[in-house]
Design a protein around this motif. Structure first.
Motif, PDB file in Angstrom:
ATOM      1  N   PRO A   1       0.834  -1.215   0.000  1.00  0.00           N
ATOM      2  CA  PRO A   1       0.000   0.000   0.000  1.00  0.00           C
ATOM      3  C   PRO A   1       0.872   1.270   0.000  1.00  0.00           C
ATOM      4  CG  PRO A   1      -0.053  -1.082   2.150  1.00  0.00           C
ATOM      5  CD  PRO A   1       0.739  -1.970   1.249  1.00  0.00           C
ATOM      6  N   ILE A   2       0.403   2.283  -0.735  1.00  0.00           N
ATOM      7  CA  ILE A   2       1.157   3.528  -0.877  1.00  0.00           C
ATOM      8  C   ILE A   2       0.433   4.655  -0.127  1.00  0.00           C
ATOM      9  CG2 ILE A   2       1.755   5.311  -2.576  1.00  0.00           C
ATOM     10  CD1 ILE A   2       2.437   3.052  -4.490  1.00  0.00           C
ATOM     11  N   THR A   3       1.168   5.387   0.690  1.00  0.00           N
ATOM     12  CA  THR A   3       0.570   6.482   1.451  1.00  0.00           C
ATOM     13  C   THR A   3       0.806   7.807   0.717  1.00  0.00           C
ATOM     14  OG1 THR A   3       1.056   5.302   3.482  1.00  0.00           O
ATOM     15  CG2 THR A   3       0.535   7.639   3.694  1.00  0.00           C
ATOM     16  N   ILE A   4      -0.256   8.593   0.579  1.00  0.00           N
ATOM     17  CA  ILE A   4      -0.101   9.902  -0.068  1.00  0.00           C
ATOM     18  C   ILE A   4      -0.559  11.015   0.890  1.00  0.00           C
ATOM     19  CG2 ILE A   4      -0.329   9.039  -2.441  1.00  0.00           C
ATOM     20  CD1 ILE A   4      -3.257  10.045  -2.321  1.00  0.00           C
ATOM     21  N   THR A   5      -0.108  12.218   0.606  1.00  0.00           N
ATOM     22  CA  THR A   5      -0.416  13.360   1.474  1.00  0.00           C
ATOM     23  C   THR A   5      -1.466  14.253   0.809  1.00  0.00           C
ATOM     24  OG1 THR A   5       1.871  13.280   2.205  1.00  0.00           O
ATOM     25  CG2 THR A   5       0.613  15.247   2.792  1.00  0.00           C
ATOM     26  N   LYS A   6      -2.581  14.478   1.519  1.00  0.00           N
ATOM     27  CA  LYS A   6      -3.651  15.324   0.974  1.00  0.00           C
ATOM     28  C   LYS A   6      -3.298  16.814   1.133  1.00  0.00           C
ATOM     29  CE  LYS A   6      -7.865  13.867   2.159  1.00  0.00           C
ATOM     30  NZ  LYS A   6      -8.916  13.319   3.054  1.00  0.00           N
TER      31      LYS A   6
ATOM     32  N   MET B   1       4.035  10.711  -2.044  1.00  0.00           N
ATOM     33  CA  MET B   1       3.582  11.689  -3.049  1.00  0.00           C
ATOM     34  C   MET B   1       2.381  12.474  -2.522  1.00  0.00           C
ATOM     35  SD  MET B   1       3.612  10.032  -6.850  1.00  0.00           S
ATOM     36  CE  MET B   1       5.017  10.209  -7.954  1.00  0.00           C
ATOM     37  N   THR B   2       2.195  13.690  -3.056  1.00  0.00           N
ATOM     38  CA  THR B   2       1.012  14.457  -2.683  1.00  0.00           C
ATOM     39  C   THR B   2      -0.135  14.103  -3.633  1.00  0.00           C
ATOM     40  OG1 THR B   2       1.613  16.252  -4.166  1.00  0.00           O
ATOM     41  CG2 THR B   2       2.444  16.396  -1.913  1.00  0.00           C
ATOM     42  N   THR B   3      -1.368  14.386  -3.219  1.00  0.00           N
ATOM     43  CA  THR B   3      -2.502  14.127  -4.119  1.00  0.00           C
ATOM     44  C   THR B   3      -2.332  14.957  -5.391  1.00  0.00           C
ATOM     45  OG1 THR B   3      -3.695  15.730  -2.783  1.00  0.00           O
ATOM     46  CG2 THR B   3      -4.350  13.455  -2.525  1.00  0.00           C
TER      47      THR B   3
ATOM     48  N   TYR C   1      -2.519  13.616  -9.128  1.00  0.00           N
ATOM     49  CA  TYR C   1      -3.455  14.258 -10.035  1.00  0.00           C
ATOM     50  C   TYR C   1      -2.746  14.697 -11.323  1.00  0.00           C
ATOM     51  CZ  TYR C   1      -6.094  18.495 -11.405  1.00  0.00           C
ATOM     52  OH  TYR C   1      -6.738  19.479 -12.080  1.00  0.00           O
ATOM     53  N   GLU C   2      -1.465  15.091 -11.164  1.00  0.00           N
ATOM     54  CA  GLU C   2      -0.702  15.480 -12.356  1.00  0.00           C
ATOM     55  C   GLU C   2      -0.422  14.283 -13.269  1.00  0.00           C
ATOM     56  OE1 GLU C   2       2.547  17.617 -10.600  1.00  0.00           O
ATOM     57  OE2 GLU C   2       1.336  19.447 -10.393  1.00  0.00           O
ATOM     58  N   ILE C   3      -0.238  13.123 -12.667  1.00  0.00           N
ATOM     59  CA  ILE C   3      -0.051  11.902 -13.480  1.00  0.00           C
ATOM     60  C   ILE C   3      -1.333  11.665 -14.301  1.00  0.00           C
ATOM     61  CG2 ILE C   3       0.270   9.387 -13.421  1.00  0.00           C
ATOM     62  CD1 ILE C   3       1.834   9.745 -10.793  1.00  0.00           C
ATOM     63  N   VAL C   4      -2.467  11.712 -13.592  1.00  0.00           N
ATOM     64  CA  VAL C   4      -3.765  11.495 -14.248  1.00  0.00           C
ATOM     65  C   VAL C   4      -3.953  12.507 -15.386  1.00  0.00           C
ATOM     66  CG1 VAL C   4      -6.274  11.501 -13.914  1.00  0.00           C
ATOM     67  CG2 VAL C   4      -4.767  10.654 -12.098  1.00  0.00           C
ATOM     68  N   GLN C   5      -3.712  13.755 -15.040  1.00  0.00           N
ATOM     69  CA  GLN C   5      -3.861  14.855 -15.987  1.00  0.00           C
ATOM     70  C   GLN C   5      -2.998  14.608 -17.236  1.00  0.00           C
ATOM     71  OE1 GLN C   5      -5.979  17.069 -15.138  1.00  0.00           O
ATOM     72  NE2 GLN C   5      -5.659  18.770 -16.532  1.00  0.00           N
TER      73      GLN C   5
ATOM     74  N   ARG D   1     -11.761  19.339 -17.896  1.00  0.00           N
ATOM     75  CA  ARG D   1     -12.827  19.219 -16.895  1.00  0.00           C
ATOM     76  C   ARG D   1     -12.330  18.707 -15.559  1.00  0.00           C
ATOM     77  NH1 ARG D   1     -17.873  17.121 -20.413  1.00  0.00           N
ATOM     78  NH2 ARG D   1     -17.913  15.547 -18.787  1.00  0.00           N
ATOM     79  N   LEU D   2     -11.187  18.021 -15.583  1.00  0.00           N
ATOM     80  CA  LEU D   2     -10.581  17.554 -14.333  1.00  0.00           C
ATOM     81  C   LEU D   2     -10.108  18.730 -13.482  1.00  0.00           C
ATOM     82  CD1 LEU D   2      -8.278  14.510 -15.095  1.00  0.00           C
ATOM     83  CD2 LEU D   2     -10.036  14.641 -13.350  1.00  0.00           C
ATOM     84  N   ASN D   3      -9.967  19.880 -14.135  1.00  0.00           N
ATOM     85  CA  ASN D   3      -9.392  21.049 -13.466  1.00  0.00           C
ATOM     86  C   ASN D   3     -10.377  21.856 -12.642  1.00  0.00           C
ATOM     87  OD1 ASN D   3      -6.690  20.999 -14.091  1.00  0.00           O
ATOM     88  ND2 ASN D   3      -7.036  21.805 -16.144  1.00  0.00           N
ATOM     89  N   LEU D   4     -11.551  21.322 -12.398  1.00  0.00           N
ATOM     90  CA  LEU D   4     -12.614  22.096 -11.750  1.00  0.00           C
ATOM     91  C   LEU D   4     -12.145  22.795 -10.467  1.00  0.00           C
ATOM     92  CD1 LEU D   4     -15.512  23.023 -11.583  1.00  0.00           C
ATOM     93  CD2 LEU D   4     -16.122  20.840 -10.537  1.00  0.00           C
ATOM     94  N   LYS D   5     -11.424  22.044  -9.623  1.00  0.00           N
ATOM     95  CA  LYS D   5     -10.969  22.586  -8.343  1.00  0.00           C
ATOM     96  C   LYS D   5     -10.153  23.868  -8.566  1.00  0.00           C
ATOM     97  CE  LYS D   5     -10.063  19.357  -4.986  1.00  0.00           C
ATOM     98  NZ  LYS D   5      -9.251  18.407  -4.178  1.00  0.00           N
TER      99      LYS D   5
END
Lengths: 277, 277
Positions: free
Chosen positions: B2-7, B49-51, B55-59, B72-76
């Protein structure tokens, strides 16, 4: 020619020598010394000076003539030095009110009808209990906004509702006490709700400095050339007011505050001097 | 392993690939593309890694495969770009609610029983009026505190009292809408008072992004590579939603927003692409 000075809030106003003399008298200087101060300020003041600079002129003259009075002029700064956290300011306000016959406590977290609340001070007098929110600001120019005042009122309402269902003690009054000032709409809202609002300049007939000066309830942060650590140690040791120090045995002060006995002796002596001035 | 990420709030949590795929699908990507994204993230993600990095990988992947979905992923971020002042966020929220049948207005200053109040949005539906406080935060990690929530409630009460004496319109509901999150005690207090509290993750069954995604109510700040000045000009010209742009005549957009016709044409085309994705 009238001289314009800049207040800490950024507002400009005409230099008023009577006000300067009043501050001087308030700190306990003789009428004669205050007259000298007034003359001197009139000569040295220049257009565009800040109130801080004017105050330094006053401070300079009185320091030479009567050092303990000069220390008392520092009340504004001394209160700011109770920070940066608000806790020591809350302790101090509790002690000020106690001197006026209030039974004060820094309560544990209280349960309102909707949620829990951190109430800074609870003060009871003649069977009426007041919830007191203490707002220490590190610069006098930062106003207590209507948002602060409305959230304090909402907290009070939730505690009143909480007490109605037996979750917390009964509270009848809602106070805000600050070393700063209230915004205009803060005052308007607070008065409309019958809140007690006590600030550096409000209410005009008896603002916070008057509560302090009238009974000489100065905080120990008024002691000149005291290290911040020593101030904290003294307050933690239960010595919040100059009066606590002035009437204490130096070795007890040293023991309770965990500071060197020599430092304690020095503090006690200085406290006595300032209070006798 | 399991990988822990920072929000963004600083909290740590286990990387959940299902959540990543869900965000991908929410933005309108095909199930197949989201599967690819899930696999890729699983391979590239590293402990700590940070969220944002995830998210940048996904993007990155979606940008290559389907650029309008990536937008559309950029809503935030797009909502944060409505700032730094809150006024455009208020306009945007008014438009989102209008799409759900609310009659919205950005009212002038309202008169309560005690004082005047700046209410961000008034929204009326089925004869019930809601006062809406809009809280735009520039970082998602900054919580809406109970102080914010209590002051909003106190404002509502003063307006209810004001309407009882004919000083302002009748208001039945009190809402807070934010792009950020509510603190735990904020929610506890707000729910106890029957406030409507809408944030990035609250209420769980239908938070703010769901209101937006379900009807494609994206702000024009979602357009990629748009200058801040152009965004402001478009909003000032009345083009708040992508939909406003996508259905408008470019020369009218140019005229109303006072921007070059070429820029307007480009914006309209991009808006259409993103909405059709």
């Amino acid at each position: 020619m009238p001289i314009t000075i800049t207040k800490s809030t950024g507002q400009k106003e005409l230099l008023n020598i009577e006000k300067v003399k009043h501050a001087c008298r308030r700190a306990g200087a003789s009428a004669q010394l205050c007259e000298v101060v007034g003359q001197e300020v009139k000569q040295q003041a220049k257009d565009g000076m800040t109130t801080k600079e004017i105050y330094e002129i006053v401070q300079g003259i009185i320091s030479k003539e009567h050092p303990p009075v000069a220390a008392r002029l520092n009340l504004k700064d001394a209160i700011i030095k109770l920070g940066p956290l608000g806790y020591d300011f809350e302790k101090y306000i509790a002690r000020v009110l106690a001197a006026y016959g209030y039974n004060t406590e820094l309560p544990p977290i209280l349960q309102g009808a909707c949620t829990t609340h951190e109430v800074d001070v609870l003060a009871v007098k003649d069977g009426r209990a007041a919830m007191i929110e203490c707002k220490l600001r590190h610069e006098i120019g930062i106003f207590i906004s209507i948002k602060d005042t409305m959230s304090t009122w909402a907290r009070f309402l939730d505690l009143v509702d909480g007490s109605a269902i037996g979750k917390c003690p009964h509270i009848e009054e809602c106070w805000i006490v600050t070393n700063s000032r209230f915004s205009h709409d803060s005052i308007q809202y607070g008065h409309c709700k019958n809140m007690v609002m006590l600030s550096w300049n409000h209410p005009k007939e008896r603002p916070l400095p008057a509560w302090i000066d009238d009974k000489g309830l100065y905080p120990i942060t008024l002691l000149p050339q005291l290290e911040h650590n020593t101030e904290k140690s003294l307050i933690d040791g239960g010595f919040v007011l100059l009066h606590d120090l002035a009437t204490a045995d130096p070795s007890l002060v040293a023991q309770k505050s965990n500071i060197p006995e020599e430092t304690a002796r020095d503090c006690v002596k200085k406290a006595q001097l300032i209070l006798q001035a």
